[in-house]
Design a protein around this motif. Sequence first.
Motif, mmCIF file in Angstrom:
data_model
loop_
_atom_site.group_PDB
_atom_site.id
_atom_site.type_symbol
_atom_site.label_atom_id
_atom_site.label_comp_id
_atom_site.label_asym_id
_atom_site.label_seq_id
_atom_site.Cartn_x
_atom_site.Cartn_y
_atom_site.Cartn_z
ATOM 1 N N THR A 5 36.195 38.857 75.320
ATOM 2 C CA THR A 5 36.731 39.794 76.310
ATOM 3 C C THR A 5 38.195 39.516 76.560
ATOM 4 N N LEU B 282 32.039 32.061 74.491
ATOM 5 C CA LEU B 282 32.817 33.168 75.019
ATOM 6 C C LEU B 282 34.264 32.975 74.593
ATOM 7 N N LEU C 54 29.677 40.189 70.116
ATOM 8 C CA LEU C 54 29.782 41.268 71.094
ATOM 9 C C LEU C 54 31.207 41.291 71.637
ATOM 10 N N ASP C 55 32.016 42.174 71.094
ATOM 11 C CA ASP C 55 33.412 42.275 71.515
ATOM 12 C C ASP C 55 33.517 43.150 72.757
ATOM 13 N N ALA D 57 30.474 36.158 72.296
ATOM 14 C CA ALA D 57 31.041 37.296 73.028
ATOM 15 C C ALA D 57 32.539 37.099 73.204
ATOM 16 N N CYS E 212 31.603 46.730 72.349
ATOM 17 C CA CYS E 212 30.874 47.344 73.466
ATOM 18 C C CYS E 212 31.664 48.456 74.141
ATOM 19 N N ILE F 214 32.863 42.484 75.847
ATOM 20 C CA ILE F 214 31.621 42.383 76.603
ATOM 21 C C ILE F 214 31.818 42.781 78.058
ATOM 22 N N LEU G 235 26.345 33.528 78.716
ATOM 23 C CA LEU G 235 27.276 33.707 77.590
ATOM 24 C C LEU G 235 28.339 32.624 77.537
ATOM 25 N N SER H 223 25.998 29.425 72.769
ATOM 26 C CA SER H 223 26.724 30.674 73.036
ATOM 27 C C SER H 223 28.176 30.351 73.336
#
Length: 464
Positions: A281, A166, A239-240, A279, A198, A242, A302, A164
């Motif tokens: 952020t 980030l 997943l933008d 993900a 998201c 997040i 994540l 995963s």
Amino acid sequence: MDKILIVDDEISICSSLTFALEDRFDVQAVTDAGQAMQLARQEIFHLCLLDLKIGQVNGIDVLEQMKAIQPEMVVIMMTAYASISSSVEAIKKGAYTYLTKPLHMEAMLSVIEQALAYQRLNRQLEYLSSELAEKYTDKGIIGNSPPMKVVFSKIEKLKDLDTSVLVVGESGTGKELVARALHFSGQRRKHRFVALNCAAIPENLLESELFGHRKGAFSGANADKPGKFEYANQGTLFLDEIGDMPLGLQAKLLRVLQQKEVTPLGANRPIPLDVRVIAATNQDLNESVRQGTFRQDLYYRLNVVTVSMPALRTMREDLPLLFRHFLKSFQKPGEPVRKLSEEAAQGLMHYDYPGNIRELGNILEGACIMAEGEMIQWHDLPEEVRKTTRIPDKTDNNGEMGKDVFSSLVGMTLEEIERKVIEATLVSHEGHRQKTAEVLGISERGLRNKINRYALGTSDPVSR
């Protein structure tokens, strides 16, 4: 016109097939397997009609050799002695299909058209896959500054792993490009890349978007709908934003990631998952964890590896590369690539870009629209840029050093830029190497190596 090769040891069949097909296709016919191999090595054929027995030669052996020479060629086997075993063997060896003699011309023409359409579709899919791979590998991310080199290095290390990731950074820095580069340059590139913002989906719909639902699960659920996890199975789910996911949904997401299975709303049985999750952020998730708006356990799940996208204002050395990239991408057919005037280039080099690379692209796209000639002038740039940016005077930095600096940067390689900076700094300090090295932030030995490398000056600068 599609080219067809006919291989049959009966001259009458070769003649009749040639007569039936020559109005629609470029046809060549041979009665010998050796001739067929020779032609296959010399010319590209789209399709081959191949007899199962060519004299004493087994047509399946010829099929294998044909596919080895021209893998994209579609081969249709023909025989008067059909059998299940020979049919299965031919298909296993790469034949498209199997026709039984006597041949019915209309049916054969239909099969040939289907086979050629299948071939064209495969070529188109391979082309699109290669285009996507090229577009979304790290080659499509512009930058040569130290922070971007770190990003490229991490992409290379992570692309074939299921770890995963980030991706963090301000809005507009290209976080989704990193996610796509990880997917399309890695082992999952043949499967789907699915992106979900998201923050863009209302809270009451986000759960269904992620996990899916079954018919009747809630009011308005009139049919089964697969969620993004199910749709991305075997591939990558991005997943933008997040950090904007509601707390209640964060717990459900954590369970899916831990169990590696998802249960759609209204379903009783879970669906096994093999999905890589990336993900992104623009928030400080550590601070969100401290404030209780983001689950700590989900954050750790994540954030196995972090990729930090630098703000554009911290890597101004990449701006000339980005200028050239965007101006070329906005080039209209039949027109030359737009160029930046000296004033426009200076202004853009000193602008802070709160919207980062996305904002730079918008600025240059608008400037290309507003410019009346090939050259983009200062007044063609948006008012926000002109209001907040000071254009350095040409006599800044001891007169000569500042002259035409930005016009010389645009379109040049980083090595060429380095050479000009070193040369200008030496001139401004009258060849004093110690002072020049101090200004440039390098050692005198490093400066001397660069002077020799770029062959700067015909006389030996002083060292005092």
